[in-house]
Each structure stands twice: as structure tokens, then as C-alpha cells.
Design a protein around this motif. Structure first.
Motif, short mmCIF file in Angstrom:
data_model
loop_
_atom_site.label_atom_id
_atom_site.label_comp_id
_atom_site.label_asym_id
_atom_site.label_seq_id
_atom_site.Cartn_x
_atom_site.Cartn_y
_atom_site.Cartn_z
N ILE A 544 -8.72 8.71 13.46
CA ILE A 544 -8.36 7.30 13.38
C ILE A 544 -6.88 7.11 13.02
O ILE A 544 -6.32 6.05 13.25
N GLY A 545 -6.26 8.13 12.43
CA GLY A 545 -4.84 8.02 12.09
C GLY A 545 -4.60 6.98 10.99
O GLY A 545 -5.52 6.45 10.38
N MET A 546 -3.34 6.69 10.78
CA MET A 546 -2.96 5.70 9.77
C MET A 546 -1.55 5.19 10.06
O MET A 546 -0.80 5.78 10.84
N THR A 547 -1.21 4.09 9.43
CA THR A 547 0.11 3.49 9.63
C THR A 547 1.17 4.24 8.83
O THR A 547 0.85 5.05 7.94
N LYS A 548 2.44 3.96 9.10
CA LYS A 548 3.54 4.61 8.38
C LYS A 548 3.53 4.23 6.90
O LYS A 548 3.87 5.04 6.04
N GLU A 549 3.12 3.01 6.61
CA GLU A 549 3.07 2.57 5.22
C GLU A 549 2.08 3.41 4.42
O GLU A 549 2.36 3.79 3.28
N HIS A 550 0.90 3.70 5.01
CA HIS A 550 -0.10 4.51 4.31
C HIS A 550 0.30 5.97 4.28
O HIS A 550 0.03 6.67 3.29
N SER A 551 0.93 6.47 5.35
CA SER A 551 1.31 7.88 5.40
C SER A 551 2.36 8.22 4.35
O SER A 551 2.45 9.37 3.91
N LYS A 552 3.17 7.23 3.91
CA LYS A 552 4.17 7.49 2.88
C LYS A 552 3.51 7.73 1.51
O LYS A 552 4.10 8.38 0.65
N ARG A 553 2.31 7.18 1.31
CA ARG A 553 1.66 7.26 0.00
C ARG A 553 0.43 8.15 0.00
O ARG A 553 -0.32 8.17 -0.99
N ILE A 554 0.21 8.86 1.08
CA ILE A 554 -1.03 9.61 1.23
C ILE A 554 -1.17 10.73 0.20
O ILE A 554 -2.29 11.14 -0.16
N PHE A 555 0.01 11.21 -0.33
CA PHE A 555 -0.05 12.31 -1.30
C PHE A 555 -0.06 11.81 -2.75
O PHE A 555 -0.04 12.62 -3.67
N ASP A 556 -0.09 10.48 -2.94
CA ASP A 556 -0.15 9.95 -4.31
C ASP A 556 -1.54 10.18 -4.90
O ASP A 556 -2.56 10.13 -4.20
N GLN A 557 -1.51 10.38 -6.21
CA GLN A 557 -2.78 10.62 -6.91
C GLN A 557 -3.65 9.36 -6.90
O GLN A 557 -3.16 8.24 -7.08
N PHE A 558 -4.94 9.57 -6.63
CA PHE A 558 -5.96 8.52 -6.57
C PHE A 558 -5.82 7.60 -5.35
O PHE A 558 -6.61 6.67 -5.21
N TYR A 559 -4.82 7.84 -4.51
CA TYR A 559 -4.63 6.93 -3.38
C TYR A 559 -5.57 7.30 -2.24
O TYR A 559 -5.69 8.47 -1.86
N ARG A 560 -6.23 6.27 -1.72
CA ARG A 560 -7.09 6.44 -0.55
C ARG A 560 -6.74 5.34 0.45
O ARG A 560 -6.48 4.20 0.06
N VAL A 561 -6.72 5.71 1.71
CA VAL A 561 -6.42 4.72 2.74
C VAL A 561 -7.53 3.69 2.76
O VAL A 561 -8.71 4.04 2.89
N PRO A 562 -7.17 2.40 2.58
CA PRO A 562 -8.23 1.37 2.52
C PRO A 562 -8.92 1.22 3.86
O PRO A 562 -8.31 1.23 4.91
N THR A 563 -10.28 1.09 3.75
CA THR A 563 -11.08 0.91 4.97
C THR A 563 -11.92 -0.36 4.88
O THR A 563 -13.01 -0.43 5.45
N GLY A 564 -11.44 -1.34 4.14
CA GLY A 564 -12.17 -2.60 4.03
C GLY A 564 -13.36 -2.45 3.12
O GLY A 564 -13.30 -1.83 2.06
N ASN A 565 -14.47 -3.00 3.52
CA ASN A 565 -15.70 -2.95 2.72
C ASN A 565 -16.56 -1.76 3.06
O ASN A 565 -17.67 -1.63 2.56
#
Length: 614
Positions: A544-565
Motif C-alpha cells: 500500500i505504500g505511504m506518503t512522504k510525510e509518513h515516510s519521514k516519521r516511520i522510524f520514530d518510536q511508537f509511530y504507526r501509519v494511521p489507517t483510520g478506524n
């Protein structure tokens, strides 16, 4: 922190920052105005000093030349006196001769006019001399008269006079022409003419100078004589030597009148003026480049200029002026002084103030920005930790609930009698315990990594063998989603120094993410190759990939790409943070390239350093 509170803090800090900025600008402006006033005061004082020195110098030069000039003037006056007297008398004689010639011209013009009138009134007028006039006037001696009378009479057959003609002839002694000598004129001019009414000769006498002209000539002579006497008297009075105790004011006025036509450029030299200006400015610590020019005060006229590059309006900005001379009769002249780089000097004097103000402002801006950033970061971390706790609670509840159900089942007498069911329940309890332990170990590993307490082993590891083993161990998990893994293990040197356990966890996390974040039939490609002193590993998927905004933070602790509900993908948001920490502790690097709905590629570079200390 609530969003409203965050906006309130941000607004208050922004207002405070703007207030500090405005106050700094106000103080800098006040300091600039003060320095400008001090500069203008120094320049005006310098100009006044220059003008004073110019006037004193001019007066001193005049006084030093005064005695010599007076002596020369006295000698020149004596010489000029004799010369002027001679010229005056010669000029009077010339004017007298001109008057004589003019009178002769007027007399001749008057005689010509009289001659014209006589010729209109009489027939055959003849100009005769004085002797001829006297002879013609002597009627008692007709034989000596120059007038001869001829009578011609015509008779008819009866002796009666039918026609007759009387002709008078004037016989001159010698031919005469009308001429008036230029040096001496006769008293009268005489004519012999025939009276048209009687036909007789008449003698006409005309005064050479008419009474009107004679009165005019007498008045002119008297006026010329009076003018001559007055001019001679005035000339004699002008040459009287001035006494030593004469009035000083009269001398000053006389000097000023004599200097009225002297050009300003002659009264003060440009080089001397430049030297005086430079000296006065240096006395006041002004070393700026300047231009100056001198002009007339009563009209727009330039006398001279130091620099020819001053263009634009007549009085450009940063121009100062002062009156050169205190004069009533002549133009006093104006001295203009122009500083093209005045602002540079003022700003140089304000450099410390401006630098400190700018530094303070930058510090405040940094603190403001860092505070806002920290607040937002802490807010985000708080939200991610909340999600982490919720996910961890869910992940822990599942094995705990399973273990509890299995434990309760073991209390059932029927189940206790069935050994196969006991064995299956015991296996479920064991598997859930292992799963629960893995969760706990993962959280503890992240904590040890943050505290730098995790010690990694450094031994030779064949990355190709490790990748193959990880893919094999995940075979069942990959088969559930019909995943296809392609291995392009092309590195010629696959052996590195590292920790085999943690590297296997790294590859497990990356392959697991590629499998989980693919919608259906995942396609995973693992490629290795060697670069300069490094092993390059790529793990790519078509998920599914991800946007550039999410890819910049993908290695942050506790960060998960939001998938809505949707919560179909489980996890704590610690996997990629763990991967990055492990790779960096092995002196490697990892980066991600992703595009929405087209897939993600993780690129790992590990050094090929076999001499790395353990």
C-alpha cells in the motif's frame, strides 16, 4: 494538553515576541536619530570653523597686503594724476574740435536749406562774393557795375511798340562756386537773383550763422566750459592722499565695494578649502568620504566642485551648508558639504547595539520555536504512547485470556480424563506464554536500546544465509497471504561483523511489514550487492505504500501509519525504531523510499570491516 491551551500559549508567546521586536526597533531608531543629531552637530561645527578660518585668512591676507597696496596706490595715484590730467585736456580738445565740425555741418545744412528756399522764390540766383556784392550795390557808377541791361523792342508798320524784352546779365570777374571753408566761415552769403514779379535783378544777403544757431552754439560752449571745470575739480579732489587716521568703516566698505566683482574662486582656493575641511572633520573623528562645492547664495550657480560624481538634485540628502563670507554688497557665497556614506558610519556606531539586539531576538525566536516544537512533539508522543498502551493492552489481553480459558478448561473433570485434550491445552498455554514473553522482550529491548544497555555481539555473519533462514522461518506466515518472495542475492562479499540474533530480528521485522502492509498476494523482493566498502541490502514490496510525510516519521518510536478506524494490522509502533537502532549501532544506515499505493523499499548499508573490534 488540550488544543485550545496550545493555541493560547502560542498566541501569548507570539505577542510577547512581537512586543520585544517592536521595542528593539524603537530603541534602535532612537539610537539612530541620536547618532544622526550628534553627527550633524559635529559637521555643522566643522563647517562653522572652516568658514571662520576662511574669513580670518582672507582678512589676514588683506591686512598683510594693505600697506604695500597703499604705497603702490599712492605712487600709482601720482602717476595716474598726471596721466589723467593730460588725457582729460586732450579729450576736451578733441570734443571741442568735434563740436566745431558739427557746427560747420549744421551751418552748411542751414545754408543749403536757405539756398533751396531762395531758388524756389527767385529766378536764376547766383552766388556772388563780397566784393561783387558791393560793386553791384554801387548804383552811382553803372560803368563799374557787373550788371549789364540789354533792351530789345519790336515796332509795327506804324511805329508802335508791339513787343519788347529787357535782359539783365551779371558779368562775374571770375567763375565762383558755393563753398564754405572748414576753418573759417564768412559772416554773410550773397546772391544776385531776378525778381519774378518785376523781372529786375535783386541782391540777397544771408547771414552765415543764423541767430538761432548762434544762441545754440553759445549755450554749448558755456556748458562744455562748465563741465570741463567741474571734471577738472573732481579729478583733482579724487587724487588727494588719504590721511593715516581715516575712518576704518569707510575703508571696509571701500574694500567690499572693490571686491564686489571679484569671483569667489579667487577669494579662496579649492585646495586650501579642502585642506581646512579635512582638518576640521578629523578633529571631530569624522573620517567619512565627502564631497564639497561652492556656489552663489543668491542664485543657482556653481563656482567649483571637489568631485564630479555628485549627481542628482541640487541639494541631495546628507548635505550641509554654511555661508562663506559676511558681505552686504556682494554675493556671500555658500559652502556645501555632502557625505554619500553617512548611514554607514551611523550604523557602524550602532553595530554593537544592533548585534546584541539581533542576538537577543534570535535567542527568543529559537526559544519560542523550540518550545512550540517541544510542546507539539510531547503532545504527539503522548498520543502515540496512548496508542501504544492501548495496543499493548490488547496484545497482552489476548494471550492472557487464552491462557485463562485453557487453565479453566483443565479444571474440568471430563477434560482431565482426556489426555489428548490436556496435551493440546498445555500446548496452547505454552504458545501463548511464548507469545507474551516475546512481547515483553521486545518492549524491554527497546528500553535497553534507549539506555545504551544492549550489548551487541560482533562476529562474522553471512547475510545471505541469514536472509534465507529468516524467509524459511516465516514460510507459514507468508503462505497465509500467498506471498511471493524473490531473492536476488548478488553480493560477492556477503560476510559482515554483526550480531546474528538482532540482524535476524531486523530482517524479520522488515519482511513481516512487507507482508502485513500488502493488500493481497504480496510480492517481496530482497536484493543484495556490494558497494565501496559496504554491503547494500534492499527489501522491496508492492504494497500500500505511504506518503512522504509518513515516510519521514516511520522510524520514530511508537509511530504507526494511521489507517483510520481499521485495526487489522497489529503492532506497537516499535519495530522500525528497533530496526534503525540496531543498524546504527552496527555503524550502518537505513532509509526508506515509498510511494502511495505503489510499494515501499527499505535500503540498508552495512560496512564490510572485518577488523572491527568486538
Amino acid at each position: 494538553m488540550k488544543k485550545r491551551s496550545l493555541w493560547l500559549i502560542t498566541g501569548l508567546m507570539t505577542v510577547a515576541l512581537l512586543g520585544v521586536f517592536v521595542m528593539q526597533l524603537y530603541y534602535i531608531r532612537q539610537a539612530y536619530n541620536l547618532n544622526s543629531q550628534l553627527f550633524e552637530q559635529d559637521v555643522n561645527q566643522a563647517l562653522n570653523a572652516v568658514v571662520t578660518k576662511v574669513q580670518k585668512r582672507n582678512a589676514a591676507l588683506h591686512i598683510s597686503r594693505k600697506d604695500r597696496q597703499m604705497e603702490l596706490e599712492r605712487k600709482a595715484e601720482v602717476q595716474d594724476q598726471a596721466k589723467q590730467l593730460v588725457e582729460y585736456k586732450d579729450r576736451f580738445k578733441e570734443e571741442a574740435q568735434k563740436r566745431v565740425l558739427e557746427r560747420q555741418r549744421l551751418i552748411v545744412a542751414d545754408l543749403n536749406q536757405t539756398d533751396l528756399e531762395i531758388r524756389k522764390s527767385y529766378a536764376n540766383p547766383i552766388l556772388i562774393s563780397e566784393d561783387e556784392f558791393r560793386a553791384a550795390s554801387d548804383l552811382g557808377n553803372p560803368n563799374k557795375s557787373p550788371v549789364h541791361v540789354d533792351v530789345n523792342v519790336g515796332l509795327d508798320a506804324f511805329g508802335n511798340v508791339v513787343a519788347g524784352q529787357i535782359k539783365s546779365t551779371f558779368v562775374q570777374e571770375r567763375p565762383k562756386l558755393f563753398n564754405v571753408a572748414q576753418t573759417k566761415l564768412p559772416d554773410s552769403i550773397h546772391y544776385l537773383a531776378v525778381d519774378p514779379g518785376t523781372g529786375k535783378n535783386v541782391l540777397i544777403s544771408v547771414r552765415t550763422v543764423s541767430a538761432e544757431l548762434e544762441r545754440k552754439f553759445i549755450l554749448e560752449d558755456n556748458l562744455a566750459k562748465r563741465k570741463y571745470d567741474e571734471g577738472l575739480k573732481r579729478l583733482m579732489s579724487d587724487t588727494i592722499p588719504m590721511k593715516p587716521g581715516a575712518d576704518i568703516l569707510l575703508q571696509d566698505v571701500a574694500k567690499e565695494m572693490r571686491d564686489a566683482n571679484v569671483p569667489l574662486s579667487k577669494m579662496i582656493a579649492k585646495d586650501v578649502l579642502d585642506t581646512l575641511i579635512k582638518k576640521e572633520l578629523l578633529n571631530r573623528n569624522i573620517t567619512l568620504k565627502y564631497d564639497f562645492w561652492v556656489g552663489l547664495a543668491q542664485k543657482d550657480s556653481l563656482v567649483y566642485r571637489k568631485a564630479a560624481n555628485t549627481t542628482g538634485e541640487l541639494l541631495p540628502k546628507n548635505t550641509y551648508k554654511a555661508t562663506l563670507f559676511n558681505s552686504v554688497i556682494r554675493d556671500p557665497g555658500m559652502l556645501y558639504l555632502y557625505f554619500p556614506n553617512k548611514n554607514s558610519l551611523i550604523f557602524a556606531n550602532l553595530s554593537v547595539t544592533m548585534a546584541s539586539s539581533a542576538g537577543l531576538l534570535l535567542v527568543l525566536i529559537f526559544i519560542f520555536a523550540y518550545t512550540i516544537y517541544t510542546i507539539l512533539r510531547q503532545k504527539k508522543i503522548s498520543e502515540m504512547k496512548t496508542d501504544f498502551i492501548n495496543n499493548m493492552t490488547h496484545e497482552f489481553k489476548t494471550p492472557v485470556a487464552t491462557i485463562m480459558i485453557a487453565s479453566e478448561a483443565l479444571k474440568d473433570p471430563e477434560i482431565v480424563a482426556d489426555k489428548s485434550r490436556i496435551s493440546r491445552l498445555a500446548g496452547i498455554i505454552y504458545d501463548e506464554n511464548v507469545r507474551l514473553g516475546n512481547h515483553i522482550e521486545r518492549v524491554l529491548s527497546i528500553a535497553r536500546l534507549e539506555k545504551k544497555e544492549l550489548k551487541l555481539e560482533h562476529k562474522e555473519v553471512n547475510i545471505h544465509d541469514l536472509i534465507t533462514a529468516v524467509v524459511d522461518s516465516m514460510n507459514l506466515q507468508l503462505q497465509k497471504k500467498n506471498a511471493r518472495v524473490t531473492l536476488n542475492l548478488e553480493a560477492l562479499q556477503p560476510v559482515i561483523l554483526g550480531d546474528e540474533l538482532h540482524l535476524s530480528n531486523v530482517f524479520y521485522n522488515l519482511v513481516d511489514n512487507a507482508n502485513k502492509y500488502s493488500s493481497e498476494n504480496p510480492k517481496i523482493t530482497i536484493t543484495t550487492r556490494n558497494t565501496d566498502k559496504a554491503l547494500h541490502i534492499e527489501i522491496a514490496d508492492e504494497g500500500i505504500g505511504m506518503t512522504k510525510e509518513h515516510s519521514k516519521r516511520i522510524f520514530d518510536q511508537f509511530y504507526r501509519v494511521p489507517t483510520g478506524n481499521l485495526h487489522d494490522v497489529k503492532g506497537f509502533g516499535l519495530g522500525l525504531n528497533y530496526v534503525q537502532d540496531i543498524i546504527e549501532q552496527m555503524n550502518g544506515s537505513i532509509k526508506v523510499q515509498s510511494e502511495k499505493d505503489k510499494g515501499t523499499t527499505f535500503e540498508i548499508n552495512l560496512p564490510l570491516n572485518h577488523n572491527h573490534s568486538k
